[in-house]
Motif scaffolding. Structure first.
Motif, PDB file in Angstrom:
ATOM      1  N   UNK A  94       0.808  -1.225   0.000  1.00  0.00           N
ATOM      2  CA  UNK A  94       0.000   0.000   0.000  1.00  0.00           C
ATOM      3  C   UNK A  94       0.837   1.269   0.000  1.00  0.00           C
ATOM      4  N   UNK A  95       2.065   1.191   0.466  1.00  0.00           N
ATOM      5  CA  UNK A  95       2.920   2.373   0.517  1.00  0.00           C
ATOM      6  C   UNK A  95       3.870   2.472  -0.679  1.00  0.00           C
ATOM      7  N   UNK A  96       3.752   1.572  -1.640  1.00  0.00           N
ATOM      8  CA  UNK A  96       4.673   1.557  -2.782  1.00  0.00           C
ATOM      9  C   UNK A  96       4.241   2.531  -3.866  1.00  0.00           C
ATOM     10  N   UNK A  97       5.247   3.137  -4.498  1.00  0.00           N
ATOM     11  CA  UNK A  97       4.976   3.949  -5.683  1.00  0.00           C
ATOM     12  C   UNK A  97       5.193   3.071  -6.921  1.00  0.00           C
ATOM     13  N   UNK A  98       5.108   3.666  -8.098  1.00  0.00           N
ATOM     14  CA  UNK A  98       5.170   2.879  -9.337  1.00  0.00           C
ATOM     15  C   UNK A  98       6.525   2.200  -9.537  1.00  0.00           C
ATOM     16  N   UNK A  99       7.624   2.865  -9.191  1.00  0.00           N
ATOM     17  CA  UNK A  99       8.935   2.236  -9.366  1.00  0.00           C
ATOM     18  C   UNK A  99       9.121   1.071  -8.399  1.00  0.00           C
ATOM     19  N   UNK A 129      19.884  -8.665  -9.457  1.00  0.00           N
ATOM     20  CA  UNK A 129      18.903  -9.016  -8.429  1.00  0.00           C
ATOM     21  C   UNK A 129      19.277  -8.354  -7.108  1.00  0.00           C
ATOM     22  N   UNK A 130      20.550  -8.387  -6.757  1.00  0.00           N
ATOM     23  CA  UNK A 130      20.968  -7.827  -5.461  1.00  0.00           C
ATOM     24  C   UNK A 130      20.884  -6.301  -5.425  1.00  0.00           C
ATOM     25  N   UNK A 131      20.731  -5.656  -6.569  1.00  0.00           N
ATOM     26  CA  UNK A 131      20.563  -4.204  -6.579  1.00  0.00           C
ATOM     27  C   UNK A 131      19.086  -3.783  -6.557  1.00  0.00           C
ATOM     28  N   UNK A 132      18.182  -4.749  -6.592  1.00  0.00           N
ATOM     29  CA  UNK A 132      16.745  -4.468  -6.554  1.00  0.00           C
ATOM     30  C   UNK A 132      16.344  -4.088  -5.128  1.00  0.00           C
ATOM     31  N   UNK A 133      15.733  -2.902  -4.916  1.00  0.00           N
ATOM     32  CA  UNK A 133      15.400  -2.479  -3.549  1.00  0.00           C
ATOM     33  C   UNK A 133      14.390  -3.387  -2.847  1.00  0.00           C
TER      34      UNK A 133
END
Length: 181
Positions: A94-99, A129-133
């Protein structure tokens, strides 16, 4: 007559927007990932960065997108990931933006066994993969829970696979012939 109705229904289902289209794997879109001289990029990534359209423009479309993400995270067919991903997505979507939603979709597009090994530090994840937040947040949560609830000596060393079953190598008079019996 029944077969004609069945064909029409199948055609409607295929063309329906309710069915999330599966992506085809192509190595040209994903960056090459090499391990032991083998390109693993095609194994881990889909040709499109998203399996469905992301539209957070109004409340109804946002609700539909969130429900799809919740379903995809809770119904993977890999119980451990269903629990870990499903709970994490439920807490954070619910707190996520589009990115952030796109990053989540990239994580959801990964293969179950590989994702589980990377989240639990059994194997080192590829750089992309490891750079994906989202992956980093999931990995942090999993490792925090593992360190909190399981002593490090009960787990395999980093880079080593975990034991397959709790009594695979049981010895003695009452021991099973094989497996977890």
């Amino acid at each position: 007559m029944a077969s004609r109705k069945a064909l029409i229904n199948v055609h409607r289902i295929i063309r329906s927007t309710a069915v999330v289209r599966r992506c085809s794997v192509t190595p040209s879109v994903a960056p090459p990932i090499f391990q032991n001289g083998v390109d693993l990029g095609a194994r881990f990534f889909c040709s499109s960065p998203q399996s469905f359209d992301i539209d957070l423009s109004n409340e109804e479309k946002k609700r539909i997108t969130i429900n799809r993400l919740l379903y995809r995270s809770k119904q993977r067919g890999f119980l451990e990931l269903d629990l870990v991903l499903g709970n994490w997505v439920e807490e954070n979507v619910n707190s996520m933006d589009e990115t952030a939603v796109k990053s989540l979709i990239h994580v959801l597009d990964l293969e179950n066994p590989d994702l589980w090994k990377w989240l639990t530090a059994q194997e080192q994840p590829p750089e992309i993969v490891s750079s994906n937040p989202v992956f980093l947040a999931l990995h942090k949560k999993v490792m925090t829970n593992l360190n909190k609830h399981a002593a490090p000596e009960t787990r395999a060393a980093a880079g080593q696979p975990w034991v397959k079953g709790w009594d695979d190598f049981k010895r003695g008079r009452d021991a099973p012939i094989s497996g977890n019996q």
